[in-house]
Design a protein around this motif. Structure first.
Motif, PDB file in Angstrom:
ATOM      1  N   THR A   1       0.816  -1.218   0.000  1.00  9.52           N
ATOM      2  CA  THR A   1       0.000   0.000   0.000  1.00  9.52           C
ATOM      3  C   THR A   1       0.845   1.260   0.000  1.00  9.52           C
ATOM      4  O   THR A   1       0.572   2.212  -0.741  1.00  9.52           O
ATOM      5  CB  THR A   1      -0.945   0.008   1.224  1.00  9.52           C
ATOM      6  N   LEU A   2       1.895   1.287   0.818  1.00  7.96           N
ATOM      7  CA  LEU A   2       2.660   2.515   1.048  1.00  7.96           C
ATOM      8  C   LEU A   2       4.030   2.535   0.383  1.00  7.96           C
ATOM      9  O   LEU A   2       4.740   3.538   0.456  1.00  7.96           O
ATOM     10  CB  LEU A   2       2.833   2.739   2.558  1.00  7.96           C
ATOM     11  N   GLY A   3       4.409   1.447  -0.241  1.00 11.35           N
ATOM     12  CA  GLY A   3       5.718   1.393  -0.875  1.00 11.35           C
ATOM     13  C   GLY A   3       6.790   0.907   0.084  1.00 11.35           C
ATOM     14  O   GLY A   3       6.544   0.731   1.283  1.00 11.35           O
ATOM     15  N   PRO A   4       7.994   0.686  -0.414  1.00 10.74           N
ATOM     16  CA  PRO A   4       9.093   0.183   0.426  1.00 10.74           C
ATOM     17  C   PRO A   4       9.466   1.172   1.516  1.00 10.74           C
ATOM     18  O   PRO A   4       9.464   2.386   1.295  1.00 10.74           O
ATOM     19  CB  PRO A   4      10.252   0.002  -0.564  1.00 10.74           C
TER      20      PRO A   4
ATOM     21  N   TYR B   1      -5.757   6.029  10.184  1.00 12.32           N
ATOM     22  CA  TYR B   1      -6.401   5.954   8.876  1.00 12.32           C
ATOM     23  C   TYR B   1      -5.781   4.844   8.036  1.00 12.32           C
ATOM     24  O   TYR B   1      -6.474   4.002   7.460  1.00 12.32           O
ATOM     25  CB  TYR B   1      -6.253   7.300   8.164  1.00 12.32           C
ATOM     26  N   MET B   2      -4.447   4.802   7.997  1.00 12.52           N
ATOM     27  CA  MET B   2      -3.772   3.890   7.089  1.00 12.52           C
ATOM     28  C   MET B   2      -3.901   2.431   7.512  1.00 12.52           C
ATOM     29  O   MET B   2      -3.883   1.540   6.659  1.00 12.52           O
ATOM     30  CB  MET B   2      -2.301   4.288   6.960  1.00 12.52           C
ATOM     31  N   GLN B   3      -4.040   2.153   8.814  1.00 15.90           N
ATOM     32  CA  GLN B   3      -4.209   0.758   9.234  1.00 15.90           C
ATOM     33  C   GLN B   3      -5.426   0.153   8.534  1.00 15.90           C
ATOM     34  O   GLN B   3      -5.413  -1.020   8.133  1.00 15.90           O
ATOM     35  CB  GLN B   3      -4.380   0.663  10.754  1.00 15.90           C
TER      36      GLN B   3
ATOM     37  N   ARG C   1      -7.896  -3.030   4.184  1.00 23.12           N
ATOM     38  CA  ARG C   1      -8.843  -3.078   3.063  1.00 23.12           C
ATOM     39  C   ARG C   1      -8.139  -3.480   1.776  1.00 23.12           C
ATOM     40  O   ARG C   1      -8.602  -4.350   1.036  1.00 23.12           O
ATOM     41  CB  ARG C   1      -9.528  -1.713   2.933  1.00 23.12           C
ATOM     42  N   ASP C   2      -7.013  -2.851   1.503  1.00 26.28           N
ATOM     43  CA  ASP C   2      -6.276  -3.137   0.267  1.00 26.28           C
ATOM     44  C   ASP C   2      -5.842  -4.600   0.182  1.00 26.28           C
ATOM     45  O   ASP C   2      -5.764  -5.165  -0.911  1.00 26.28           O
ATOM     46  CB  ASP C   2      -5.037  -2.244   0.164  1.00 26.28           C
TER      47      ASP C   2
ATOM     48  N   PRO D   1     -17.204  -2.228   2.967  1.00 27.59           N
ATOM     49  CA  PRO D   1     -18.175  -1.822   3.991  1.00 27.59           C
ATOM     50  C   PRO D   1     -17.576  -1.827   5.404  1.00 27.59           C
ATOM     51  O   PRO D   1     -17.895  -0.946   6.216  1.00 27.59           O
ATOM     52  CB  PRO D   1     -19.294  -2.865   3.858  1.00 27.59           C
ATOM     53  N   GLN D   2     -16.720  -2.789   5.709  1.00 24.88           N
ATOM     54  CA  GLN D   2     -16.069  -2.814   7.018  1.00 24.88           C
ATOM     55  C   GLN D   2     -15.098  -1.648   7.168  1.00 24.88           C
ATOM     56  O   GLN D   2     -14.978  -1.065   8.247  1.00 24.88           O
ATOM     57  CB  GLN D   2     -15.329  -4.141   7.214  1.00 24.88           C
TER      58      GLN D   2
END
Length: 267
Positions: A51-54, A132-134, A139-140, A147-148
């Motif tokens: 999601t966030l890259g290396p 937020y990112m967790q 999700r990703d 929905p969760q």
């Protein structure tokens, strides 16, 4: 032959991490638990990097603190700022791989490593980003559904709205004193709302918070930074004033922003 393919799969997965994960105190666990924790940690790092890259650092130390009696897989964890940065994880030594994977804590703490150490008054940004990112990472990677994802964010926002009624200081002031004030719900989730709103605005440019943070890792992330410098760098990378404009609204705000479930569902 079966063992060879399993070993090959693990090696391929670990190589994809682009960071060497070193788990300390792993030997204090049973052999089965060692295998479970190793797979969980490495898979979580991989999901986060998807999601966030290396991560910018080449080595990631993980300091385990196994517990015999715990009511959740990871009852407590924290970032250990050093060179390199690492994580301290207090874990249930008997938790299953499935229980560890579904726990949000490690994704939260790993997200912290993508931001520099900010001053206490800017911790609403640090904790907001991780909160937020967790959920974005989970999700990703298919751990939770869309929905969760919406439900979890909205539940966090509801808790922040409720706490805002009694914790009325400007956000940056409350952020610097949140432990004494026990104001984590407002600080964490107002910060998460900041990044959710940033994502909503960046979508119009075909960009995302995660994508900007990927670039930030490569070009600009220092060990420490002021909040304003951090925000300005994100605007440079996005070619916009999204972060600066939102920061001016959020840093001293005393209310909670209006974000609907319908808006969250578009993220």
């Amino acid at each position: 032959m079966k063992f060879f393919f399993v070993l090959l799969l693990l090696i391929s997965s670990f190589n994809a991490l682009a960071v060497e994960v070193v788990i300390h105190n792993l030997s204090s666990l049973s052999s089965n638990a060692q295998n479970t924790v190793s797979i969980w940690v490495n898979q979580s790092v991989e999901k986060t990097q998807n999601t966030l890259g290396p991560l910018k650092q080449t080595t990631l130390p993980i300091y385990l603190k196994p517990q015999y009696f715990a009511f959740e897989p990871v009852p407590w964890a924290t970032v250990k700022r050093n060179n390199p940065d690492g994580l301290e994880l207090h874990i249930d030594r008997y938790a299953s791989l499935n229980a560890f994977t579904k726990d949000w804590t490690l994704y939260h703490e790993l997200s912290h490593l993508y931001l520099p150490l900010l001053p206490y008054s800017g911790f609403w940004l640090s904790e907001g980003f991780a909160s937020y990112m967790q959920n974005v990472i989970m999700r990703d990677s298919g751990i939770i559904t869309q929905p969760q994802f919406v439900q979890r964010l909205n539940a966090g926002f509801d808790r922040a709205r409720m706490q805002t009624k009694t914790k009325t200081q400007p956000l940056n002031k409350l952020s610097a004193d949140m432990w004494k004030q026990r104001a984590q719900q407002r600080v964490y989730w107002t910060g998460a709302a900041f990044f959710a709103q940033a994502d909503l605005k960046l979508q119009k440019q075909g960009l995302s918070v995660a994508g900007i943070i990927k670039q930030y890792q490569v070009c600009c992330r220092p060990a420490r930074s002021s909040a304003k410098t951090f925000i300005k760098e994100l605007d440079k990378l996005s070619g916009s004033s999204v972060f600066t404009t939102l920061y001016a609204k959020y840093n001293t705000r005393t209310d909670f922003p209006d974000i609907s479930k319908e808006q969250l569902n578009t993220l």
